[in-house]
Design an enzyme around this catalytic site. Sequence first.
Site, mmCIF file in Angstrom:
data_model
loop_
_atom_site.group_PDB
_atom_site.id
_atom_site.type_symbol
_atom_site.label_atom_id
_atom_site.label_comp_id
_atom_site.label_asym_id
_atom_site.label_seq_id
_atom_site.Cartn_x
_atom_site.Cartn_y
_atom_site.Cartn_z
ATOM 1 N N ARG A 1 0.762 -1.072 0.172
ATOM 2 C CA ARG A 1 0.012 0.078 -0.006
ATOM 3 C C ARG A 1 0.820 1.298 0.157
ATOM 4 O O ARG A 1 0.432 2.136 -0.792
ATOM 5 C CB ARG A 1 -0.996 -0.009 1.215
ATOM 6 C CG ARG A 1 -2.028 1.009 1.044
ATOM 7 C CD ARG A 1 -3.099 0.809 2.216
ATOM 8 N NE ARG A 1 -2.594 0.833 3.457
ATOM 9 C CZ ARG A 1 -3.278 0.731 4.614
ATOM 10 N NH1 ARG A 1 -4.570 0.290 4.457
ATOM 11 N NH2 ARG A 1 -2.947 0.953 5.975
ATOM 12 N N LYS B 1 -2.983 6.894 1.191
ATOM 13 C CA LYS B 1 -2.797 6.980 2.441
ATOM 14 C C LYS B 1 -1.895 8.080 2.662
ATOM 15 O O LYS B 1 -0.416 8.035 2.844
ATOM 16 C CB LYS B 1 -2.249 5.684 3.256
ATOM 17 C CG LYS B 1 -2.460 5.919 4.551
ATOM 18 C CD LYS B 1 -2.563 4.426 5.345
ATOM 19 C CE LYS B 1 -2.217 4.528 6.757
ATOM 20 N NZ LYS B 1 -3.302 5.239 7.582
ATOM 21 N N GLU C 1 -16.531 5.295 5.803
ATOM 22 C CA GLU C 1 -15.587 4.665 6.957
ATOM 23 C C GLU C 1 -15.872 5.588 8.181
ATOM 24 O O GLU C 1 -16.389 6.522 8.025
ATOM 25 C CB GLU C 1 -14.124 4.630 6.452
ATOM 26 C CG GLU C 1 -13.539 5.701 5.909
ATOM 27 C CD GLU C 1 -12.260 5.286 5.332
ATOM 28 O OE1 GLU C 1 -11.640 4.419 5.616
ATOM 29 O OE2 GLU C 1 -11.927 6.260 4.346
HETATM 30 N N1 PXG Z 1 -9.607 4.307 7.065
HETATM 31 C C1 PXG Z 1 -8.712 5.385 7.235
HETATM 32 C C2 PXG Z 1 -9.169 6.535 7.037
HETATM 33 C C3 PXG Z 1 -7.503 5.194 7.868
HETATM 34 O O1 PXG Z 1 -6.652 5.986 8.282
HETATM 35 C C4 PXG Z 1 -8.156 2.756 8.148
HETATM 36 C C5 PXG Z 1 -9.338 2.968 7.600
HETATM 37 C C6 PXG Z 1 -7.765 1.274 8.610
HETATM 38 O O2 PXG Z 1 -6.675 0.756 7.811
HETATM 39 P P1 PXG Z 1 -5.801 -0.476 8.542
HETATM 40 O O3 PXG Z 1 -4.995 -0.691 7.342
HETATM 41 O O4 PXG Z 1 -5.090 0.031 9.690
HETATM 42 O O5 PXG Z 1 -6.685 -1.494 8.712
HETATM 43 C C7 PXG Z 1 -7.042 3.737 8.656
HETATM 44 C C8 PXG Z 1 -5.750 3.712 9.046
HETATM 45 C C9 PXG Z 1 -4.054 5.783 14.647
HETATM 46 C C10 PXG Z 1 -4.216 5.867 13.255
HETATM 47 O O6 PXG Z 1 -3.140 6.569 15.011
HETATM 48 C C11 PXG Z 1 -4.747 5.072 12.450
HETATM 49 C C12 PXG Z 1 -4.930 4.998 11.080
HETATM 50 C C13 PXG Z 1 -4.762 6.150 10.490
HETATM 51 C C14 PXG Z 1 -4.057 7.122 11.207
HETATM 52 C C15 PXG Z 1 -3.601 7.057 12.420
HETATM 53 O O7 PXG Z 1 -4.791 4.828 15.180
HETATM 54 N N2 PXG Z 1 -5.883 3.926 10.478
#
Ligand code: PXG
Length: 299
Positions: A53, A152, A185
């Site tokens: 990713r 991201k 989301e």
């Molecule tokens: N949606 C968004 C907008 C995200 O930023 C997820 C879904 C979940 O993705 P993953 O790959 O983690 O299953 C994310 C990712 C934190 C933090 O500090 C977490 C994310 C982004 C920025 C900070 O908890 N999650």
Amino acid sequence: MSELKIFLNGVLVPAKEAYVSVFDHGFLYGDGIFEGIRAYSGRIFKLDEHLDRLFDSAKSILLEIPYSREELTEQVCRTVRENELLDAYIRLIISRGPGDLGLDPTKCSHPSVIIIADEIALYPQEVYRRGLDLAAVSTRRPATDVLNPAIKSLNYLNNILAKIEANLRGLPEVVLLNHQGYVAEATADNIFIVRRGQLRTPPANAGILNGITRQVVMKLASELGMACEEENITLHDLYTADECFLTGTAAEVIPAVRCDGRTIGSGGAGPITLKILKAFRDYSRSTGVSAYKSGVATL
Ligand code: PXG
């Protein structure tokens, strides 16, 4: 604990010396990309998928990562190792690097590469039993042809605006709709609903980040014999679902039991949610790239 060491452009430096330039376009414009990754017992969960990713995000914004996948793998492991961490949250950041005060990314010749590995802040365990109270907020996820949430990027202002709405309402998480008005989301988590034993989550192109946890949950659900459809979800679908849960690297699988004052299902963590949460916990703690088995760092 001793002071954290941060990987900064090839060198592990003490946290208090880990600075980037005020001319870094990551700081000036949010021009850059990142990953949030987790280690369980010294093993890095889904590192390959996170690197896939990361490299996709980099390609999309025409950013050349100055390390190979193998080098990044090794440096992520090294950062965890040198900080003697077992359960950790790892933030891998590549910004456009220092440039001038104009937007032009071609003025930035050296991307900044940062790896922070630290202990992880988790939701209290009781939230996994009680479940989250959600609300749909007015901040929308941008359309995929405006700023694709699949990238991201370091530009998280959209998510932060939603988080501000959450804070103002005293809620830990909120739901963002996409530009078509479908459920997209949460601020940092994907969303699933359950209805009559079937799972449903918005499609990857519905203005969401295609979460790694989301993908693992879909696979685990299918292995448990549960169908999961990637289909648009309306707020009506969410309010009238039997169960709802969020997925993300930090939260793992967390039940949501109310939204906009509507009680979802029984109002407690549902049986399918708890089954998926258990499957995810078992799986995440039994796989991963060992940070402690790698060779000597070769940068
Ligand atoms: N949606 C968004 C907008 C995200 O930023 C997820 C879904 C979940 O993705 P993953 O790959 O983690 O299953 C994310 C990712 C934190 C933090 O500090 C977490 C994310 C982004 C920025 C900070 O908890 N999650």
